[in-house]
Write a protein that holds these residues in place. Structure first.
Motif, PDB file in Angstrom:
ATOM      1  N   VAL A  48       0.583  -1.241  -0.009  1.00 33.23           N
ATOM      2  CA  VAL A  48       0.015  -0.005   0.029  1.00 33.23           C
ATOM      3  C   VAL A  48       0.621   1.307  -0.069  1.00 33.23           C
ATOM      4  N   LYS A  49       2.143   1.071   0.428  1.00 29.74           N
ATOM      5  CA  LYS A  49       3.018   2.463   0.470  1.00 29.74           C
ATOM      6  C   LYS A  49       4.427   1.901   0.350  1.00 29.74           C
ATOM      7  N   THR A  50       5.210   2.645  -0.374  1.00 26.21           N
ATOM      8  CA  THR A  50       6.489   2.492  -0.375  1.00 26.21           C
ATOM      9  C   THR A  50       7.400   3.678  -0.252  1.00 26.21           C
ATOM     10  N   TRP A  51       8.783   3.628   0.224  1.00 30.15           N
ATOM     11  CA  TRP A  51       9.518   4.735   0.421  1.00 30.15           C
ATOM     12  C   TRP A  51      10.779   4.380  -0.004  1.00 30.15           C
TER      13      TRP A  51
ATOM     14  N   VAL B  71      -1.886  -3.691   9.608  1.00 30.93           N
ATOM     15  CA  VAL B  71      -0.608  -3.022   8.863  1.00 30.93           C
ATOM     16  C   VAL B  71       0.629  -3.471   9.335  1.00 30.93           C
ATOM     17  N   ALA B  72       1.403  -3.960   8.211  1.00 26.55           N
ATOM     18  CA  ALA B  72       2.952  -3.894   8.648  1.00 26.55           C
ATOM     19  C   ALA B  72       3.753  -3.155   7.911  1.00 26.55           C
TER      20      ALA B  72
ATOM     21  N   SER C 258      14.289   0.622   9.831  1.00 24.50           N
ATOM     22  CA  SER C 258      15.787   0.989  10.088  1.00 24.50           C
ATOM     23  C   SER C 258      16.490   0.273   9.186  1.00 24.50           C
ATOM     24  N   LYS C 259      17.967   0.527   9.263  1.00 25.66           N
ATOM     25  CA  LYS C 259      18.769  -0.033   8.448  1.00 25.66           C
ATOM     26  C   LYS C 259      18.918  -1.562   8.839  1.00 25.66           C
ATOM     27  N   GLU C 260      18.752  -1.660   9.941  1.00 29.42           N
ATOM     28  CA  GLU C 260      19.062  -3.234  10.610  1.00 29.42           C
ATOM     29  C   GLU C 260      17.788  -3.990   9.718  1.00 29.42           C
ATOM     30  N   GLN C 261      16.729  -3.568   9.778  1.00 29.06           N
ATOM     31  CA  GLN C 261      15.417  -4.183   9.396  1.00 29.06           C
ATOM     32  C   GLN C 261      15.584  -4.230   7.758  1.00 29.06           C
ATOM     33  N   ALA C 262      15.898  -3.195   7.101  1.00 25.57           N
ATOM     34  CA  ALA C 262      16.015  -3.274   5.662  1.00 25.57           C
ATOM     35  C   ALA C 262      17.199  -4.307   5.160  1.00 25.57           C
ATOM     36  N   ASP C 263      18.463  -4.420   5.976  1.00 24.63           N
ATOM     37  CA  ASP C 263      19.223  -5.383   5.801  1.00 24.63           C
ATOM     38  C   ASP C 263      19.027  -6.701   6.263  1.00 24.63           C
ATOM     39  N   ARG C 264      18.174  -6.926   7.004  1.00 20.23           N
ATOM     40  CA  ARG C 264      17.499  -8.342   7.564  1.00 20.23           C
ATOM     41  C   ARG C 264      16.575  -8.649   6.403  1.00 20.23           C
ATOM     42  N   PHE C 265      15.734  -7.821   5.904  1.00 22.07           N
ATOM     43  CA  PHE C 265      14.811  -8.349   5.081  1.00 22.07           C
ATOM     44  C   PHE C 265      15.126  -7.894   3.381  1.00 22.07           C
ATOM     45  N   ARG C 266      16.596  -7.863   3.388  1.00 24.14           N
ATOM     46  CA  ARG C 266      17.220  -7.657   1.756  1.00 24.14           C
ATOM     47  C   ARG C 266      16.388  -6.552   1.161  1.00 24.14           C
ATOM     48  N   LEU C 267      15.764  -5.489   1.776  1.00 20.61           N
ATOM     49  CA  LEU C 267      15.206  -4.384   0.883  1.00 20.61           C
ATOM     50  C   LEU C 267      16.167  -3.565   0.275  1.00 20.61           C
ATOM     51  N   PRO C 268      16.026  -3.037  -0.864  1.00 23.74           N
ATOM     52  CA  PRO C 268      17.030  -2.038  -1.544  1.00 23.74           C
ATOM     53  C   PRO C 268      17.306  -0.962  -0.472  1.00 23.74           C
ATOM     54  N   CYS C 269      18.536  -0.515  -0.726  1.00 25.37           N
ATOM     55  CA  CYS C 269      19.027   0.727   0.031  1.00 25.37           C
ATOM     56  C   CYS C 269      17.911   1.589   0.389  1.00 25.37           C
ATOM     57  N   GLY C 270      17.545   2.047   1.517  1.00 26.87           N
ATOM     58  CA  GLY C 270      16.579   2.993   1.905  1.00 26.87           C
ATOM     59  C   GLY C 270      15.160   2.608   1.675  1.00 26.87           C
ATOM     60  N   GLY C 271      14.817   1.417   1.274  1.00 22.71           N
ATOM     61  CA  GLY C 271      13.581   1.168   0.876  1.00 22.71           C
ATOM     62  C   GLY C 271      12.710   0.634   1.971  1.00 22.71           C
ATOM     63  N   THR C 272      11.503   1.072   2.110  1.00 20.98           N
ATOM     64  CA  THR C 272      10.772   0.842   3.117  1.00 20.98           C
ATOM     65  C   THR C 272       9.363   0.435   2.352  1.00 20.98           C
ATOM     66  N   LEU C 273       8.425  -0.686   3.057  1.00 24.45           N
ATOM     67  CA  LEU C 273       7.465  -1.417   2.579  1.00 24.45           C
ATOM     68  C   LEU C 273       6.224  -1.453   3.523  1.00 24.45           C
ATOM     69  N   GLN C 274       5.035  -0.885   3.161  1.00 19.05           N
ATOM     70  CA  GLN C 274       3.906  -1.178   4.071  1.00 19.05           C
ATOM     71  C   GLN C 274       2.925  -1.904   3.450  1.00 19.05           C
ATOM     72  N   LEU C 275       2.354  -2.667   4.017  1.00 13.61           N
ATOM     73  CA  LEU C 275       1.543  -3.938   3.821  1.00 13.61           C
ATOM     74  C   LEU C 275       0.158  -3.725   4.684  1.00 13.61           C
ATOM     75  N   VAL C 276      -0.946  -4.101   3.604  1.00 18.13           N
ATOM     76  CA  VAL C 276      -2.069  -4.248   4.364  1.00 18.13           C
ATOM     77  C   VAL C 276      -2.431  -5.992   4.272  1.00 18.13           C
TER      78      VAL C 276
END
Length: 335
Positions: free
Chosen positions: A28-31, A79-80, A85-103
């Motif tokens: 539903v949202k991405t950053w 919502v999740a 955080s950088k730690e979470q982004a690294d853990r979930f292998r998201l692209p640098c600076g990426g954030t993902l919001q899900l319903v």
């Protein structure tokens, strides 16, 4: 809505009917950088089987684990957010600076997925509204301009073919182009007033319009989700469609034929009420220069270029091998 997401809804519905607990995840949202677009979907079954994708990384693994352990969307939607955080982004292998919001929605009998599937399979647009507090959903007729919306309480998703493709001509190439375009989520219409071609058209779920091309283009009220590709090699038909399509907001307008033939076409179009800027919008020869020769290859080249234009990708022209003999003169290749 991508064809792959239609498969997600089908699987979610069938798994639920078979007695499985199913959670439906929607982006539903991405950053920042995001591997999947807004509206991308993932269905997760209670035994860990999945359909679709929301990240292409470890987000899916985390969701699967939480569904298996009944720690996710048990009674009503939630919502999740991943990658804060950088730690979470690294853990979930998201692209640098990426954030993902899900319903995350637990699939229930009241989800209305069968009704939703029926509308999509009729190639109609539909908007689905999900109330996160109550978990209830409703369906309304969709519009071409609709897009996903989420305010934290109400999620609106749009389903059905979001993109339209009008093909001028009902010959062999049009068959391949129409069938491939359906897999890319286009609602396809073929226009051909010629009896000998229209009478033989039998491609499933691709309607044929016997009207004259310029009338058909005007009647379709093309918008920025529309594309027009002229494939007849008959200037009376192709040019009639192009004159109207180039004046429309259509994101892509292309015409088959050699460079020489398309240069002549541009000169003809200049004699009508088209500006130089409108004529410059014409993709002719149509399609990317990938050395295509056969009708399926040419269809791939056309759809590849349409996809690049949709995504705003600038692709430098490649160099094709020189044509010889029949290939050089008949205009069968897209270049």
């Amino acid at each position: 809505m991508d064809s792959v997401d239609l498969e997600v809804i089908r699987n979610a519905s069938s798994w639920h009917k078979a007695g499985h607990a199913v959670v439906l995840a929607t982006v539903v949202k991405t950053w920042g950088s995001a591997p999947r677009p807004l509206g991308a979907m993932l269905a997760i079954r209670d035994d860990g089987q999945v359909s679709g994708s929301v990240s292409g990384g470890c987000v899916e693994d985390d969701l699967i684990e939480r569904v298996r352990e009944h720690r996710l969307a048990g009674d009503k939607p939630e919502v999740a957010t991943y990658g804060v955080s950088k730690e979470q982004a690294d853990r979930f292998r998201l692209p640098c600076g990426g954030t993902l919001q899900l319903v995350l929605e637990p699939v229930k009998d009241s989800a209305g997925l069968d009704e939703l599937l029926g509308i999509i399979e009729r190639h109609e647009l539909v908007a689905r509204f999900l109330d996160l507090e109550s978990g209830k959903s409703r369906l309304e007729p969709g519009r071409w301009s609709d897009a996903l919306e989420f305010d934290g309480k109400l999620l609106k998703t749009v389903h059905g073919p979001r993109w339209r493709l009008l093909i001028i001509g009902a010959a062999q190439l049009s068959r391949y182009l129409g069938q491939m375009a359906q897999a890319l989520d286009y609602h396809v219409t073929v226009c051909d007033p010629r009896e000998e071609y229209a009478a033989a058209w039998d491609v499933a779920d691709v309607a044929i319009d016997r009207g004259y091309p310029d009338d058909v283009v005007q009647a379709m009220n093309l918008d920025a989700h529309s594309a027009v590709v002229a494939l007849t090699h008959d200037p009376k038909l192709d040019d009639a469609a192009l004159m109207e399509a180039l004046k429309s907001p259509a994101f892509y307008v292309g015409a088959l034929g050699s460079k020489a033939n398309n240069d002549k076409r541009r000169k003809r179009l200049a004699n009508f009420d088209l500006s130089a800027g409108e004529i410059a919008r014409l993709h002719g020869p149509v399609g990317l220069k990938i050395g295509s020769r056969t009708p399926p290859e040419i269809a791939v080249a056309i759809l590849a270029e349409m996809t690049a234009v949709r995504r705003g990708v600038q692709i430098p022209q490649s160099v094709e091998p020189p044509k010889t003999g029949i290939e050089a003169g008949c205009g069968v290749s897209q270049s």
